[in-house]
Each structure stands twice: as C-alpha cells, then as structure tokens.
Design a protein around this motif. Structure first.
Motif, mmCIF file in Angstrom:
data_model
loop_
_atom_site.group_PDB
_atom_site.id
_atom_site.type_symbol
_atom_site.label_atom_id
_atom_site.label_comp_id
_atom_site.label_asym_id
_atom_site.label_seq_id
_atom_site.Cartn_x
_atom_site.Cartn_y
_atom_site.Cartn_z
ATOM 1 N N PHE A 181 0.666 -1.176 -0.116
ATOM 2 C CA PHE A 181 0.153 -0.146 -0.167
ATOM 3 C C PHE A 181 0.899 1.106 -0.120
ATOM 4 N N ASP A 182 0.339 2.428 -0.595
ATOM 5 C CA ASP A 182 1.056 3.725 -0.556
ATOM 6 C C ASP A 182 1.022 4.079 0.557
ATOM 7 N N GLU A 183 2.169 4.333 1.223
ATOM 8 C CA GLU A 183 2.379 4.702 2.674
ATOM 9 C C GLU A 183 1.679 6.109 2.719
ATOM 10 N N ASP A 184 1.984 7.121 1.668
ATOM 11 C CA ASP A 184 1.466 8.545 1.823
ATOM 12 C C ASP A 184 0.055 8.467 1.843
ATOM 13 N N ALA A 185 -0.652 7.433 1.036
ATOM 14 C CA ALA A 185 -2.282 7.469 0.988
ATOM 15 C C ALA A 185 -2.518 7.032 2.324
ATOM 16 N N LEU A 186 -1.952 6.067 3.088
ATOM 17 C CA LEU A 186 -2.151 5.428 4.185
ATOM 18 C C LEU A 186 -2.361 6.662 5.428
ATOM 19 N N PHE A 187 -1.006 7.441 5.496
ATOM 20 C CA PHE A 187 -0.915 8.567 6.214
ATOM 21 C C PHE A 187 -1.913 9.501 6.134
ATOM 22 N N TYR A 188 -2.370 9.793 4.984
ATOM 23 C CA TYR A 188 -3.254 10.689 4.672
ATOM 24 C C TYR A 188 -4.615 10.441 5.243
ATOM 25 N N LEU A 189 -5.062 9.226 4.858
ATOM 26 C CA LEU A 189 -6.375 8.660 5.556
ATOM 27 C C LEU A 189 -6.226 8.536 6.888
ATOM 28 N N ARG A 190 -5.148 8.289 7.604
ATOM 29 C CA ARG A 190 -4.853 8.418 9.135
ATOM 30 C C ARG A 190 -4.946 9.835 9.946
ATOM 31 N N SER A 191 -4.438 10.691 9.068
ATOM 32 C CA SER A 191 -4.542 11.893 9.466
ATOM 33 C C SER A 191 -5.915 12.598 9.267
ATOM 34 N N ARG A 192 -6.952 11.841 8.735
ATOM 35 C CA ARG A 192 -8.129 12.478 8.714
ATOM 36 C C ARG A 192 -8.975 11.493 9.763
ATOM 37 N N GLY A 193 -8.325 10.808 10.528
ATOM 38 C CA GLY A 193 -9.017 10.163 11.612
ATOM 39 C C GLY A 193 -9.185 8.669 11.346
ATOM 40 N N LEU A 194 -8.864 8.011 10.376
ATOM 41 C CA LEU A 194 -9.082 6.625 10.032
ATOM 42 C C LEU A 194 -7.900 5.669 10.923
ATOM 43 N N THR A 195 -8.269 4.592 11.642
ATOM 44 C CA THR A 195 -7.431 3.989 12.174
ATOM 45 C C THR A 195 -6.503 3.213 10.969
ATOM 46 N N ARG A 196 -5.422 2.645 11.459
ATOM 47 C CA ARG A 196 -4.734 1.952 10.384
ATOM 48 C C ARG A 196 -5.479 0.858 9.523
ATOM 49 N N PRO A 197 -6.218 -0.209 10.502
ATOM 50 C CA PRO A 197 -6.799 -1.229 9.802
ATOM 51 C C PRO A 197 -8.050 -0.451 8.845
ATOM 52 N N ALA A 198 -8.884 0.586 9.267
ATOM 53 C CA ALA A 198 -9.764 1.215 8.631
ATOM 54 C C ALA A 198 -9.213 1.787 7.085
ATOM 55 N N ALA A 199 -8.024 2.520 7.462
ATOM 56 C CA ALA A 199 -7.410 2.912 5.965
ATOM 57 C C ALA A 199 -6.884 1.968 5.173
ATOM 58 N N LYS A 200 -6.458 1.008 5.654
ATOM 59 C CA LYS A 200 -6.129 -0.228 4.848
ATOM 60 C C LYS A 200 -7.278 -0.827 4.034
ATOM 61 N N ARG A 201 -8.342 -0.948 4.952
ATOM 62 C CA ARG A 201 -9.675 -1.524 4.372
ATOM 63 C C ARG A 201 -10.155 -0.601 3.321
ATOM 64 N N LEU A 202 -10.059 0.483 3.531
ATOM 65 C CA LEU A 202 -10.853 1.526 2.256
ATOM 66 C C LEU A 202 -9.939 1.353 1.042
#
Lengths: 417, 250
Positions: free
Chosen positions: A364-385
């Motif tokens: 997974f693109d770590e930048d995309a994961l970080f972006y989603l997490r910075s909007r309040g998604l947990t890491r599993p939720a970000a990966k799921r999305l």
C-alpha cells in the motif's frame, strides 16, 4: 508421482472412465512445465476422490437471493431441479434453451454434435480428464437476434462434501446478434476436500454479446481447476469479470479466441490468497483476426503465507492487423511472507498493432495510508478503504450485487491489520 | 490550546528545528513565515504526526495533552487537522465515501454514534458551498486528477467537514491563482470561531492579506526569531528575509 499411482487415482477420479492417453495427449503437469511452474498439481492427485452417482446436499440458500434470475443449480456435477428456477419451455422463444446439458443435448441433438470439449482438453491433462469424465452442467442456447439479457441466468455449482470430485461441463452458445447475461458461481461445503474440475465452452457468434460474471466462493479445502474456452466471431463482444473471493487451492485457465474480425473482449479479474491458500489465474487471448480489441485488468491481494499467480498471455497472429490489446495486472502484498508470481506474455506477429501491458506488485502507498490516518481513520480502517478501492477497479462494470458480495467476502477474509 | 516548548528535531541526523517555542490560544490565528529551509515544513510534518522526524528535545502540548504521544489517527480524533501542501491522490476512493468514513471513524473513537446520512449530506452541501467545490469534484476519487487549486480547496472542504480545534495550513497558498486564493481564504475566514485556532505556515505575505492573523512569527534557522502583530508580515514583504538574517548575524 509414480505412473501406477496416478493411474489408480485417475481410475477413481474419473469414475472408471479412465483417461484416453496417447503419446500426443497432454501429460500430467509438473513444475517443469512452463504453464505450471508455480502450481503444484501433485497434491491433488495425492488424495483419493471419486465422482458421486447421486448428488449430496445442496446449500440451504441460493447465492444473491434477491437477484431476479433464472437459476440452474448443480450439486456434485448433478442437476438439482428442485432448487433451480427455470422458465417453462412454452414461455421462451423458439430455439432458446436454459437447462442442463443432459437435457439440452437431447432436445438439440444437431447442435450438440458440434459441442466440442474446448481448447483445453487437447492441451491440458486435467481438462482431458474433465472431458473423459464430463458430468452435467448448464446449457444456454440463445438463437439469433434474441436479447435474453433482461433477466440474468445464474449457474451455481456446489461441491457437497469430502472425497468428492466433480467434472461439470457447461455450454454457452450465443448465436448471431443475440445477447445474454450469465453468472457462474461455484461454492463448496466446509468439509469438501476433493476437486472441482470445471469446463465451460462458450461460442459467441457474429455481433452477439455475452456478459459473463464468474464468482468463486468456496468454503472447503477442495482444489478447483476451471477451463474456460470462449470463441468469439466477428463483431462480437465479451464482458467478463472473474472474482476468486474465497478458495483454498484454485487454478483458472481462461482462453479467449477472437476467431472473427472486430471482436471486443473486456475481461477483469480479482483474487485474494490468504494464509495457506493458493490462487492461480492464467489468461490467454488469441487475436487471430484483424481489428479486434481486448482490455484486461487483473488485481490480486496476498497475505502472509498466501501465494498467487497471474499469467496473462496475448497473442497477435501475423494477419491480425490493427489490433488494440491492453493488459494490466496489479498486486498488493499485504503482509510480509506473501507471494505473487506475475508474468505478462506478449507474442505479437503483426506489425500494425497497439499493445501495452503494465504489471506492478507492491505494498500500500504509505502516503495514502498516512493521509487517511491524518483524517481520523485507524490503520486497519485505512487499509480496508484502500483494499476496497483497489478491488473496485477490477469489479467495475460487474453487477452491483456481485461487487457487494465479493467485496464483503474478501474484506472480511483478509481483514488487513 | 497549543504550547510548543523548546522543540528540537532531526531529519537523517541533521538538526532542522533547534529550540522552537510557540504558544497559541483558542480562537487565535497565527502565521509562521520564514525563508526556504527554515524548518516550516518540518514543523507541519511534526504536528501531523509523521514518523520521518526524530524529536530530540522539547514538547508539544495540545489542549493539555502530550501531542507527541499521539499517532496521526489519534491527533485527528483529538481535533488537529493539517491541510497538506501536497494532498495525496487516492484512486478508487470517492471523496464522499472517504469523508463519511473519516467523520464516522472519529465519532466512533470518541464513543459517538455515526452521523445520520441526512445530516451528512446537508453538511456536505453547506461545506462544499463554502469553497465553491462543485458536485463533480465531490463525487470523484479523492484528489484524483484535481488541479493544484482544486486539491487545496478540497483540503479546506475537509477542514470544514471535520470541524477541528486546531487547523494547520501548510503552504496552502502555494500554487494558487488569485481566484483560488480568494476562495480558500474566504472559506477559512468563515470557519474562524472562538474555539478554533489556525496556524498558517506560509512563505509569502499575500495569503495574510485575506486571512488576517492575530500574531505573526518568523521562523529562521529552526527557531522563532521574531514575533509581532500583522504589521510584521508587511515589514517582511517590504524588506525580505535577508533583513532578518542580517539582524540575526549582528
């Protein structure tokens, strides 16, 4: 594997039919064969299994229960009329047939004499076994210029328990200018540990359209080998989605032959291999005539201990000018210890063609994961999305119900941490 | 609400921040200006919770909580929002699905019920209007194929949707044309409130023509070297950063 052991396994697995062996016939595949380099078929023939004379228990509920469709249910290679929903013969136009091959071949003997056993029976050992031991399956005949797509046809194949092998044979014949929408669905009981050895032969005649969706959602530890051979005549169109939502050990062989000019073949696939699972998608599109188009997109996910294979072959024959063929394969390794073998193969013998392929395997693109997490998604939720987004591209164009089912099964199963 | 004390940070062994201190109250708008390489982006990244930086000394307290002990997700839940300089494109995830997941994820972690669909849609409509984000952009994949200005407007749109207590705008004005600058600034101004603070990190003064700050800080050499009211920004615009550098050298 010793020859006597294999012969003994074949004797059982073919239900006594045996396997017509000749020097030219296909040999049992080993990892020394390029097409089986990463796929160990030996384990399948290491355990005894037999076809059953009468079908076992059908699953309690039908897949996609809310879908308004004609339904053909097969259990262990036998037609289950009680669970099927079929039109009365009188309600359909002349020449239409939706039913089991066993009946279709009697009603349409002239057509049946032309149903071969597909491309694979001459080249692949398991397909040869399938053809010599063929059981019942769906037969869909759509006469010329008839549009049958207003109501989809769902073909369900179920493997009911341990020690069983099934060899379903399916025939699709879409005549000139006709249209059909077909869903093929395989399932297996949690205790199943044998083999589904399925063949589908489709003939899509001039200007005809076939929409084919293939969902593999098998609970058991059985193996599964599918041989799908599709022949397209001039101006015909194929839109196909294959989704391996859940399978323990699975090999899909798809061969699309554009035998006429101006064929259009769009085919997508998605798959996921979790721990102890193996998924192998081999596709082959043959551009034998000019002015054809093909677009292919396969997406794969692998978790720790899971192994997947994608092999996509495109062949453009010498006289097949002005071909446009595109192939894309993306894979995501979700965890350490996951494996994907990806191989695009392009053989182009014509000079005026546009072909391209792209293949990526990564994380997974770590930048995309970080972006989603910075909007309040947990890491599993970000990966799921991101997983959902990854799959959605390959499922795009499939029926919404199919997309929803496949996404739900895959997301629950892989549940990335 | 935000207290940064004597912050020292390193990137790949090199010290980028060396003793940065800053204090902000609720409802205040502070601007951090500074030349290239002064540590502005590093500060934004540290506040966002990226792990590419090593904090060697100092502390950041947000609403009485140790911000550095929170990961990126927890900071968002606590009410910190970063409008990124380079928002990421995420193909296949629609803006709407992303925001719904985001809002409900924050609510879930706070032990609140998900936002009713009707309220969500009403809010989307209201917030999109604020930054003149049309329906097509709302329904597309997150930032995919957006122009630079559209990406920044989308950041402010998310800001409006998530209603943070602290919004950090990291060079939000870079790459904006005059119209986009006006839209983004009026969006931010509409979101100013007694509870919400803004930290605006910028190289140029022009954004501060639109968003008038309560305090202006000059970051140079990894520290705040000068603080003042909005007139400091004008002085910088007039004299350039060399003036600060020269004064520091004396």
């Amino acid at each position: 594997m010793k020859a006597e052991k294999l012969a003994e396994w074949v004797e059982h697995a073919s239900g006594g039919q045996g396997l017509a062996q000749s020097d030219q016939g296909p040999r049992f595949p080993t990892t020394r064969d390029e097409r089986w380099r990463y796929t160990r078929a030996g384990a399948i023939v290491g355990r005894p299994m037999r076809p059953v004379a009468t079908a076992g228990q059908a699953p309690d509920s039908r897949p996609l229960p809310c879908l308004d469709a004609w339904r053909l249910v097969f259990v262990d290679g036998h037609f289950d009329s009680a669970n099927s929903t079929l039109p009365d013969a009188g309600d359909l136009a002349e020449g239409v047939f939706i039913g089991p091959v066993s009946e279709g071949s009697k009603r349409f003997p002239e057509q049946a004499s032309q149903w071969g056993h597909g491309h694979f029976s001459k080249t692949e050992w398991f397909a040869a076994l399938q053809s010599s031991s063929a059981q019942d399956g769906a037969c869909i005949l759509v006469p010329a210029h008839l549009d049958l797509s207003s109501r989809p046809i769902l073909i369900e194949h179920h493997l009911s328990g341990p020690g069983i092998v099934s060899h379903p044979r399916n025939i699709l014949h879409i005549q000139q200018g006709a249209k059909a929408e077909i869903l093929l669905w395989t399932s297996s009981d949690a205790h199943a540990d044998g083999l589904v050895n399925l063949a589908l032969d489709a003939r899509v005649e001039a200007d005809a359209e076939l929409k084919l969706e293939y969902v593999q959602d098998e609970q058991g530890r059985n193996a599964h080998i599918s041989h799908l051979a599709i022949t397209q005549l001039e101006g015909s169109r194929l839109d196909m989605h294959t989704a391996t939502a859940r399978a323990h050990w699975l090999r899909n062989d798809v061969r699309i032959e554009q035998a006429g000019e101006r064929g259009v073949s769009n085919f997508n696939g998605c798959f996921a291999a979790a721990e102890d699972e193996f998924v192998d998608h081999h596709t082959h599109v043959d551009h034998a005539q000019p002015d054809g188009r093909s677009a292919e997109l396969y997406k794969g996910l692998a978790l720790a201990g899971g192994k997947a294979v994608f092999n996509g072959k495109i062949v453009v024959h010498p006289n097949a000018q002005r071909i446009e063929a595109f192939q894309k394969n993306s894979n995501i390794l979700l965890e350490r210890g996951s494996t994907v073998y990806a191989k695009p193969e392009l053989e182009i013998y014509a000079d005026d063609v546009r072909c391209s392929h792209g293949c990526t395997t990564g994380q997974f693109d770590e930048d995309a994961l970080f972006y989603l997490r910075s909007r309040g998604l947990t890491r599993p939720a970000a990966k799921r999305l991101l997983t959902q987004a990854f799959l959605s591209e390959a499922l795009n164009g499939a029926r919404a119900e199919v997309q929803a089912h496949v996404e739900a099964v895959m997301l629950t199963r892989i549940n990335p941490a | 609400m935000l207290k940064i004390k004597n912050l020292h940070a390193r990137v790949e062994g090199q010290e980028i921040l060396c003793g940065l201190s800053l204090e902000m109250g609720s409802g205040e708008v502070h601007a951090i200006m500074g030349p290239n390489g002064s540590g502005k982006s590093t500060l934004a990244s540290i506040l966002a919770g990226r792990d590419t930086y090593e904090i060697t000394e100092g502390s950041i307290e947000f609403m009485g909580v140790d911000l550095l002990a929170l990961d990126a997700t927890e900071r968002a839940v606590a009410g910190v929002f970063i409008a990124f300089q380079y928002p990421v494109e995420i193909p296949g995830v629609s803006n709407m699905n992303f925001l719904r997941t985001s809002i409900n994820s924050i609510r879930d972690q706070k032990g609140e019920e998900p936002m009713p669909a009707k309220d969500f849609l009403a809010k989307v409509k209201q917030c999109a209007k604020l930054v003149e984000l049309d329906g097509k952009l709302r329904d597309r994949s997150v930032n995919e194929g957006f122009s630079g200005g559209e990406k920044k407007r989308n950041e402010v749109f998310q800001l409006a949707m998530l209603e943070p207590l602290l919004a950090v705008l990291d060079e939000t004005d870079s790459g904006l044309d005059i119209d986009a600058l006006r839209i983004v600034s009026s969006g931010v101004n509409a979101l100013r409130s007694a509870e919400r603070s803004f930290l605006i990190i910028t190289h140029y003064q022009r954004l501060l023509d639109h968003i008038v700050p309560d305090r202006v800080h000059v970051l140079a050499g990894g520290r705040i070297v000068r603080s003042g009211d909005k007139s400091l920004a004008l002085e910088l615009e007039d004299k350039g950063y060399d003036w600060i550098n020269e004064e520091l050298a004396q």
